[in-house]
Scaffold this motif. Sequence first.
Motif, PDB file in Angstrom:
ATOM      1  N   TYR A 134     -60.073 -79.593 -37.570  1.00  0.00           N
ATOM      2  CA  TYR A 134     -59.839 -78.325 -38.292  1.00  0.00           C
ATOM      3  C   TYR A 134     -61.950 -77.707 -38.181  1.00  0.00           C
ATOM      4  N   PHE A 135     -61.852 -76.891 -38.658  1.00  0.00           N
ATOM      5  CA  PHE A 135     -63.271 -75.786 -38.516  1.00  0.00           C
ATOM      6  C   PHE A 135     -63.939 -75.447 -39.559  1.00  0.00           C
ATOM      7  N   PRO A 136     -64.863 -74.475 -40.410  1.00  0.00           N
ATOM      8  CA  PRO A 136     -65.867 -76.060 -40.359  1.00  0.00           C
ATOM      9  C   PRO A 136     -64.394 -77.160 -41.073  1.00  0.00           C
ATOM     10  N   GLU A 137     -65.654 -78.563 -41.352  1.00  0.00           N
ATOM     11  CA  GLU A 137     -64.400 -79.457 -41.866  1.00  0.00           C
ATOM     12  C   GLU A 137     -63.769 -79.239 -42.823  1.00  0.00           C
ATOM     13  N   SER A 138     -64.483 -78.945 -43.501  1.00  0.00           N
ATOM     14  CA  SER A 138     -63.984 -78.453 -45.114  1.00  0.00           C
ATOM     15  C   SER A 138     -62.815 -77.535 -45.832  1.00  0.00           C
ATOM     16  N   GLU A 148     -59.179 -83.104 -26.795  1.00  0.00           N
ATOM     17  CA  GLU A 148     -58.111 -83.306 -28.119  1.00  0.00           C
ATOM     18  C   GLU A 148     -58.241 -83.116 -29.864  1.00  0.00           C
ATOM     19  N   ARG A 149     -57.860 -82.269 -30.099  1.00  0.00           N
ATOM     20  CA  ARG A 149     -58.339 -82.285 -31.403  1.00  0.00           C
ATOM     21  C   ARG A 149     -58.067 -83.763 -31.882  1.00  0.00           C
ATOM     22  N   THR A 150     -58.899 -84.288 -33.362  1.00  0.00           N
ATOM     23  CA  THR A 150     -59.518 -85.519 -33.770  1.00  0.00           C
ATOM     24  C   THR A 150     -59.185 -85.471 -35.237  1.00  0.00           C
ATOM     25  N   LYS A 151     -58.240 -85.742 -36.226  1.00  0.00           N
ATOM     26  CA  LYS A 151     -58.681 -85.680 -37.269  1.00  0.00           C
ATOM     27  C   LYS A 151     -59.367 -86.760 -38.118  1.00  0.00           C
ATOM     28  N   SER A 152     -60.732 -86.561 -38.643  1.00  0.00           N
ATOM     29  CA  SER A 152     -61.332 -87.376 -38.922  1.00  0.00           C
ATOM     30  C   SER A 152     -60.553 -88.512 -39.931  1.00  0.00           C
ATOM     31  N   SER A 153     -61.889 -89.672 -39.298  1.00  0.00           N
ATOM     32  CA  SER A 153     -61.574 -91.006 -40.316  1.00  0.00           C
ATOM     33  C   SER A 153     -62.432 -91.644 -40.835  1.00  0.00           C
ATOM     34  N   LEU A 154     -63.040 -89.763 -42.340  1.00  0.00           N
ATOM     35  CA  LEU A 154     -63.773 -90.594 -43.064  1.00  0.00           C
ATOM     36  C   LEU A 154     -62.775 -90.783 -44.068  1.00  0.00           C
ATOM     37  N   CYS A 155     -63.709 -91.744 -44.648  1.00  0.00           N
ATOM     38  CA  CYS A 155     -62.122 -92.674 -45.723  1.00  0.00           C
ATOM     39  C   CYS A 155     -63.409 -92.829 -47.115  1.00  0.00           C
ATOM     40  N   THR A 161     -57.211 -93.068 -47.729  1.00  0.00           N
ATOM     41  CA  THR A 161     -56.654 -92.964 -46.487  1.00  0.00           C
ATOM     42  C   THR A 161     -57.514 -92.011 -46.209  1.00  0.00           C
ATOM     43  N   ALA A 162     -58.330 -91.996 -44.294  1.00  0.00           N
ATOM     44  CA  ALA A 162     -58.424 -90.832 -43.974  1.00  0.00           C
ATOM     45  C   ALA A 162     -57.554 -89.981 -43.477  1.00  0.00           C
ATOM     46  N   HIS A 163     -57.784 -88.581 -42.963  1.00  0.00           N
ATOM     47  CA  HIS A 163     -57.240 -87.314 -42.534  1.00  0.00           C
ATOM     48  C   HIS A 163     -56.123 -88.288 -40.765  1.00  0.00           C
ATOM     49  N   ASN A 164     -56.896 -89.140 -40.592  1.00  0.00           N
ATOM     50  CA  ASN A 164     -56.339 -89.988 -38.987  1.00  0.00           C
ATOM     51  C   ASN A 164     -54.796 -90.506 -39.583  1.00  0.00           C
ATOM     52  N   GLY A 165     -54.865 -90.910 -41.060  1.00  0.00           N
ATOM     53  CA  GLY A 165     -53.608 -91.688 -41.456  1.00  0.00           C
ATOM     54  C   GLY A 165     -53.900 -93.016 -40.962  1.00  0.00           C
ATOM     55  N   VAL A 166     -55.106 -93.367 -40.075  1.00  0.00           N
ATOM     56  CA  VAL A 166     -55.203 -95.227 -39.867  1.00  0.00           C
ATOM     57  C   VAL A 166     -56.520 -96.078 -40.985  1.00  0.00           C
ATOM     58  N   ASP A 167     -57.539 -94.938 -41.045  1.00  0.00           N
ATOM     59  CA  ASP A 167     -58.959 -95.792 -41.464  1.00  0.00           C
ATOM     60  C   ASP A 167     -58.427 -95.574 -43.295  1.00  0.00           C
ATOM     61  N   VAL A 183     -61.858 -86.403 -58.869  1.00  0.00           N
ATOM     62  CA  VAL A 183     -62.152 -87.158 -57.734  1.00  0.00           C
ATOM     63  C   VAL A 183     -62.512 -86.025 -56.398  1.00  0.00           C
ATOM     64  N   SER A 184     -63.348 -86.500 -55.669  1.00  0.00           N
ATOM     65  CA  SER A 184     -64.123 -85.796 -54.594  1.00  0.00           C
ATOM     66  C   SER A 184     -63.970 -86.850 -53.335  1.00  0.00           C
ATOM     67  N   LEU A 185     -62.644 -86.139 -52.483  1.00  0.00           N
ATOM     68  CA  LEU A 185     -63.474 -87.567 -51.040  1.00  0.00           C
ATOM     69  C   LEU A 185     -63.613 -86.562 -49.551  1.00  0.00           C
ATOM     70  N   SER A 186     -63.560 -87.617 -48.817  1.00  0.00           N
ATOM     71  CA  SER A 186     -63.964 -86.974 -47.590  1.00  0.00           C
ATOM     72  C   SER A 186     -62.866 -86.143 -47.295  1.00  0.00           C
ATOM     73  N   TYR A 187     -63.363 -85.320 -46.601  1.00  0.00           N
ATOM     74  CA  TYR A 187     -62.347 -83.733 -46.334  1.00  0.00           C
ATOM     75  C   TYR A 187     -61.479 -84.243 -45.539  1.00  0.00           C
ATOM     76  N   HIS A 188     -59.910 -83.729 -47.151  1.00  0.00           N
ATOM     77  CA  HIS A 188     -58.593 -84.368 -45.728  1.00  0.00           C
ATOM     78  C   HIS A 188     -58.739 -85.163 -45.841  1.00  0.00           C
ATOM     79  N   ALA A 189     -58.969 -86.520 -47.106  1.00  0.00           N
ATOM     80  CA  ALA A 189     -58.748 -87.674 -47.445  1.00  0.00           C
ATOM     81  C   ALA A 189     -57.428 -87.479 -48.697  1.00  0.00           C
ATOM     82  N   THR A 190     -57.110 -88.580 -48.597  1.00  0.00           N
ATOM     83  CA  THR A 190     -56.060 -88.627 -49.630  1.00  0.00           C
ATOM     84  C   THR A 190     -56.720 -90.037 -50.411  1.00  0.00           C
ATOM     85  N   ILE A 191     -55.922 -90.247 -51.912  1.00  0.00           N
ATOM     86  CA  ILE A 191     -55.851 -91.066 -52.547  1.00  0.00           C
ATOM     87  C   ILE A 191     -55.020 -91.541 -53.671  1.00  0.00           C
TER      88      ILE A 191
END
Length: 558
Positions: free
Chosen positions: A71-75, A131-138, A204-210, A176-184
């Motif tokens: 996404y751009f901007p990431e928010s 490659e479009r990349t989903k955020s790893s921020l969590c 969990t980060a947007h990429n589903g891994v981190d 709560v507020s989280l890293s953009y597109h993360a879930t809790i």
Amino acid sequence: MKKNKFYLLIVTALLLSACHDPEYVLPTAERQGITRLVAKFTTGEHADKIAVEYDITDVNMDKFVIPVPYYFPESSSDETTSYMSAMRIEANIANNCKIEPTLAVLDLTKENYFTFTEASGEKRQICITGERTKSSLCQLLSFSLIEPSITGIIDHDEGTVSLISAEDLSRCLAEVSLSYHATISPDPTVEVLDYNEEVEFTVTAHNGVDKKVYKAMKDVPDKIDYGFRAASAEAIFAIDTDNLSLPWLSTTSPTLAATNSHLVICMGDGTTPIYLNRITGQRLGEITLGGASAQGVTSDAAGHILIYNQATSGQTFNLWKTSSATQAPELFASFTNSFSYPLGSKVKVYGDVDGDALIILTCDGISGVTSSSRIVQIVVTDGVPGIPVAVNFNGVSWGARENSTSVVPATTDPADGYFLSYYSANLLHHINGSSLTSDASLTGGDWMDNQNCLDTKLFNNARYLALFTPNFFPQWAGVPQLYLFDITSMSLFSGSIHTTSALAFSNTACPSFNSGDGIAAMGDVLLVPSLDGFKLHLYYYCNNNKVLGAYEFDCIDK
């Protein structure tokens, strides 16, 4: 002297441009290989903006997959799919290396092949794609219980959220507020939970891994005895103000205010101020004004917003007060401007306006007519504003708008003096509260820096002074600068803003999102101590460089 410096810069720029090919390859790296690829948008509302800067550590890499943000901007939720087929690519490579053919606009959905020539003359084929990349921020950025109202103290290193309370927390919802597109999970915003016992969350980060685990519990962390912990300084966001849909005009004059949850931005041009999540920087909406007229905002140490209008001589100046961005403010003080100078360009407050505080209204000079050495101060006692009083300083004077200043009080007591700084003297003065003359000063920046945005607040037994310098010339790579001084003891207040022993924190190269001509070197800086006393936030806004930034400090004993 100023004009001579302009001419020198122009001549230097011409000489440099004559020595380089007009390609998108920047031979700035000091080692062989490609060290960075930059992808920029070429179409749409983000045209010419950087989508991603991809740092490369393997100098022998032959295939480069640029991670374009999902996404751009990431928010936002604006996907980047439509931009991938036409992105301008720039590269940092070592001296005497080259890429053929020259990099330009590439389709990053495909593999694009080039010949890379080393300084030795050796050639190899390289491939650039994307490659479009989903955020790893969590990260869990903020956590607050709604009822009772408690703001959690987050320790990211330990993965804990301390809820400072002796109340029953057995059935609570949270914000709560989280890293953009993360879930809790579990989601405390919809699930009632018992915080009398430890509650574990997984972000969990947007990429589903981190992922990162946090544990929320009743607790009171230990504090250090004084000030903020130096190692805690953290940049929490730096936002391109274009992404906030704010006006950018030569008449804009941004000011900042904050509640416990929100950051408010007023552009001073008659538009309704907006408010953001003050931890993530996400725009949430426009504030509720009711009958107030907002040409400027500020806030005290207790989360009260003061909203004010501008008033020339003979007009009515009003101060409205609220503790919520969504609650209509009430009139706090009102008087006729009988002080001969315009009021309402900058207002600053030290203390708590529901208790004891000192409010300073800086009187601007009158452009093309006269400068000013005057402020109007209002002493607030037990929540009641006193009669506005004019104070005239000796030996200092400032102009209007970019050439004005924001005078700030040292404490709630006028006898303790004031701080100010203005272009182009760029001296940071302490004004003695008795003689009303500068009794100490710090030498400052150069002719590109507009050293005139200040704020003061008390945090954990230390008094801090923030200084922010908007830049006049982003087109010449000028960037804003940020300083934080400990002014508890004035014995340290000597030397320069860069070297004084009073300097507690600085960033002399704040981000910039504009490389074009500046239109108004206006801005603001704001210190915000948290109501629980554990965190201090520092916000800054530079109109020319189109940046809104924030730092976080804490006093948790680790």
